[in-house]
Design an enzyme around this catalytic site. Sequence first.
Site, PDB file in Angstrom:
ATOM      1  N   LYS A  82       0.850  -1.196   0.000  1.00  0.00           N
ATOM      2  CA  LYS A  82       0.000   0.000   0.000  1.00  0.00           C
ATOM      3  C   LYS A  82       0.893   1.256   0.000  1.00  0.00           C
ATOM      4  CE  LYS A  82      -3.623  -2.428  -0.328  1.00  0.00           C
ATOM      5  NZ  LYS A  82      -4.439  -3.113   0.634  1.00  0.00           N
TER       6      LYS A  82
HETATM    7  C1  LIG Z   1      -5.545  -4.187   0.784  1.00  0.00           C
HETATM    8  C2  LIG Z   1      -7.006  -3.949   0.886  1.00  0.00           C
HETATM    9  C3  LIG Z   1      -7.750  -4.378   1.983  1.00  0.00           C
HETATM   10  C4  LIG Z   1      -7.180  -5.232   3.047  1.00  0.00           C
HETATM   11  O1  LIG Z   1      -6.133  -4.613   3.734  1.00  0.00           O
HETATM   12  P1  LIG Z   1      -5.234  -5.478   4.731  1.00  0.00           P
HETATM   13  O2  LIG Z   1      -4.522  -4.459   5.541  1.00  0.00           O
HETATM   14  O3  LIG Z   1      -4.326  -6.298   3.867  1.00  0.00           O
HETATM   15  O4  LIG Z   1      -6.149  -6.321   5.543  1.00  0.00           O
HETATM   16  C5  LIG Z   1      -9.088  -4.016   2.057  1.00  0.00           C
HETATM   17  N1  LIG Z   1      -9.677  -3.297   1.088  1.00  0.00           N
HETATM   18  C6  LIG Z   1      -9.003  -2.896  -0.006  1.00  0.00           C
HETATM   19  C7  LIG Z   1      -9.709  -2.068  -1.033  1.00  0.00           C
HETATM   20  C8  LIG Z   1      -7.648  -3.233  -0.149  1.00  0.00           C
HETATM   21  O5  LIG Z   1      -6.977  -2.851  -1.247  1.00  0.00           O
END
Ligand SMILES: *Cc1c(COP(=O)(O)O)cnc(C)c1O
Length: 383
Positions: free
Chosen positions: A187
Site C-alpha cells: 500500500k
Molecule cells: C488491501 C485492501 C484491503 C485489506 O487490507 P489489509 O490491511 O491487507 O487487511 C481491504 N480493502 C481494499 C480495497 C484493499 O486494497
Amino acid sequence: MTRPIQLFAPSFDVDRCLAEIRDCLERGWTGIGFKTVEFEKRFCAYVGEPHGHFVNSNTNGIHVLLEMLKLTRGWHEGDEVVSTAMTFVSTNHSILHAGLKPVFADVAPDLCTGIDAVRSAIGPRTRAVVFVSIGGNSGELPAIAELCRARGLVLILDAAHACGSRLGGEHLSRFADYTVYSFQAVKNLPTGDAGLVTTRSSAEDDLIRRLAWCGINKDTFSRSQDGYKWLYSVDHVGYKYNGNALMGAIALVELERLDAGNARRRAIAERYRAALDGVAGLRYIAHVNESESSRHLVQFECPERDKLNLYLDGVGIGTGVHYRSNSRYPMYADQSTPRADHMDGRILSLPLHLRLSEEDIDRVIASVRACVAPAPRRVAAAA
Ligand SMILES: *Cc1c(COP(=O)(O)O)cnc(C)c1O
C-alpha cells in the site's frame, strides 16, 4: 530478456526504518504500545482525526469496527451493510465476520459505487454503507455522505488505497464517520501488515481498543504505567487484532515520506494518461480528485484486456485487475452487479510504484502501444 517491471514494489527508507526497529529491540518492546502509540498520535494529526487505533490489518480493522458498532448501536445479526463488488474480497468478508450482510451497490464508470446505486441498495435493515476508494478516488463520496446523514446511516470509508488522498484540501476521512486504513506491504504507506481505525469519540475508540485486545479492559502498555499491572477485567469476547511496535516503527518513517510518494505516483499516472488515454479505445480511469489523489492505482479500461494482459506478461511487465467482481465468487454469487461484472473483464492496472524509473515508464508505454496500436507495416516503395 530485459529486467522485469513489477506491478507493485514498496520502497522503504531502509536505514531509518532499521534505526526505529533497533530502538524497539534495544528497549525490549516489540509488542503493542511504544511505537504504536506514537504512530497513532502522528497519523491522527496527519489526517486530522481525534482518535485512531493501530491494528494488525485493514481487514481486522473493519471487522472490529463493525463489532463495536453492533454493541453501541444495537445492530442485529443479519442487518445489512451496503458495500461493493469492486474491492479486495476482505472488505466483504469482514462484514460477514461481524454477522452482518453485505449488499452490493453497483459501480459507476470510475469503479467506485455511485450515489444512485447506493440509494437503491438501501433497505429497511440497512445500518451502514462502506465506500471503497478505488485507487484513491473520492468518487461520489461527498454525495454519499450527504445521503447517509439524511437516512441516519453510518458511513465507513475503506481507505486501503486512500492513504493521503484529499478532496478540497481535506483528507477523505473527513467525509466519513469512520475510516479504516491499510499499511499492508504494497500500500502507499507500507509496513509488513498493519492498519488503523479512526473514530471521533473516545468511548468508541476505547471500546475498539478493548475489542482488538481480547476484550481486556487495559492493555499491557497502560498496565505498565500504574501499580496494578495484573488487575484487569474482560467484558467481551474480543479479538487479537492489535498492531505491534515493529510495524509501528516502519510506519513512523514511511508516514513522513507519504505525501512525496503520492506526488510521484500522480506524476507517473499523468505520464500514462497523456501517452495512452484514447489510444485504440483505451480509457484512463480518472479520479475526481486527480490533483490530490493518493493514486494507489493507475487503471485503464481496455477493449481487448486479455490480449493486452498476456502481451505485457510476455515482455516482463506486471499487471493486475483491481478487482474481479466479488459477485463472481461463489461466496457472493447471490449479488447482482452487472456493471462491475462487465468492467472486470475490461480493466487493467499498470505498474505504479516508487521504484519505477523514467525508462521503465517509457517501456511500459511503448509496450502497451505496441500491443494495442502496432505501427502499420511499411509498404516497400516502388522502385
Ligand atoms: C488491501 C485492501 C484491503 C485489506 O487490507 P489489509 O490491511 O491487507 O487487511 C481491504 N480493502 C481494499 C480495497 C484493499 O486494497
